[in-house]
Enzyme design. Structure first.
Site, PDB file in Angstrom:
ATOM      1  N   LYS A 105       0.840  -1.204   0.000  1.00 39.12           N
ATOM      2  CA  LYS A 105       0.000   0.000   0.000  1.00 39.12           C
ATOM      3  C   LYS A 105       0.876   1.256   0.000  1.00 39.12           C
ATOM      4  O   LYS A 105       0.659   2.181  -0.783  1.00 39.12           O
ATOM      5  CB  LYS A 105      -0.902  -0.012   1.243  1.00 39.12           C
ATOM      6  CG  LYS A 105      -1.727   1.238   1.414  1.00 39.12           C
ATOM      7  CD  LYS A 105      -2.437   1.261   2.750  1.00 39.12           C
ATOM      8  CE  LYS A 105      -1.479   1.553   3.876  1.00 39.12           C
ATOM      9  NZ  LYS A 105      -2.128   1.648   5.196  1.00 39.12           N
ATOM     10  N   ASP A 138      -6.048   1.115   1.109  1.00 40.00           N
ATOM     11  CA  ASP A 138      -6.066   1.424   2.536  1.00 40.00           C
ATOM     12  C   ASP A 138      -7.478   1.159   3.055  1.00 40.00           C
ATOM     13  O   ASP A 138      -8.341   0.660   2.323  1.00 40.00           O
ATOM     14  CB  ASP A 138      -5.600   2.870   2.799  1.00 40.00           C
ATOM     15  CG  ASP A 138      -6.672   3.891   2.448  1.00 40.00           C
ATOM     16  OD1 ASP A 138      -7.661   3.529   1.768  1.00 40.00           O
ATOM     17  OD2 ASP A 138      -6.530   5.057   2.853  1.00 40.00           O
TER      18      ASP A 138
END
Ligand code: SF4
Length: 215
Positions: free
Chosen positions: A125, A143
């Site tokens: 991420k 996220d």
């Protein structure tokens, strides 16, 4: 009879609406170069961007290069990072990240996801967010906001971030994934929040299968 909302929002329409709503979408962590953003992302675990932004002006003034962080006095880092929580762990993380940059990348932040995820404390991420925000790349950073929004839009039922990424990315042109990431994060923060999504004022309400289901 009222028309029934489809089970899955049209990805193309969603991206168009999000782009119209957030034409200048970008990360809300304050950073003016890849090193600053990398450090800010590491600090953002388990806290808000606002809190990170409250400590980075002093941090970025005192420490300017990866070598500066690698050589930093841990106690000084801990003092500056106090307000972000988990400050001892994060001070160590910052030093570990900087040391890896110095030892393996000549003190520079690498530009590829493969290299970025080889750095301690940097996951997929974070790597995707960096590539999208600093290097003009396109990738989906999953996220908590992106995942929640994707589920509510009917794009995935997965919980695992890698699986969410695979299922959602398959719905888009790869070149659109950076824009999707940045706009979806903002929408998840400001409108489609975890506890009280504001469906009544949401630009996606007309296409979202979950619209109005939250009381
Ligand atoms: S309509 Fe409601 S559930 Fe759907 S994206 Fe908007 S805020 Fe989220």
């Amino acid at each position: 009879m009222p028309s029934r909302q489809p089970d899955r929002a049209d990805p193309e329409i969603v991206l168009r609406l999000l782009t119209e709503a957030y034409p200048d979408a970008r990360v809300e962590l304050a950073a003016s170069n890849p090193l600053e953003l990398l450090i800010a992302i590491v600090l953002s675990a388990q806290t808000t961007d606002e809190r990170v932004n409250s400590v980075t002006p002093e941090l970025f003034t005192r420490y300017r290069t990866a070598a500066d962080y690698a050589a930093a006095d841990l106690a000084d880092l801990e003092r500056i990072l106090g307000p972000v929580g988990y400050y001892r762990q994060k001070a160590k993380a910052v030093k570990a990240v900087a040391t890896a940059l110095v030892e393996r990348f000549d003190g520079e932040v690498p530009r590829t996801v493969e290299e970025l995820v080889s750095i301690p404390w940097v996951g997929r991420k974070s790597a995707h967010l960096l590539v999208v925000s600093m290097f003009g790349g396109s990738a989906l950073a999953v996220d908590t906001h992106v995942k929640r929004l994707a589920k509510r839009l009917g794009w995935t039922t997965q919980d695992d971030a890698d699986k969410v990424e695979a299922e959602v990315a398959a719905l888009f042109d790869p070149a659109e994934l950076g824009r999707l990431t940045l706009t979806a994060i903002l929408h998840g923060r400001r409108v489609c929040t975890a506890r009280r999504p504001a469906c009544g004022s949401c630009v996606l309400a007309g296409v979202c299968p979950s619209a109005g289901q939250f009381g």
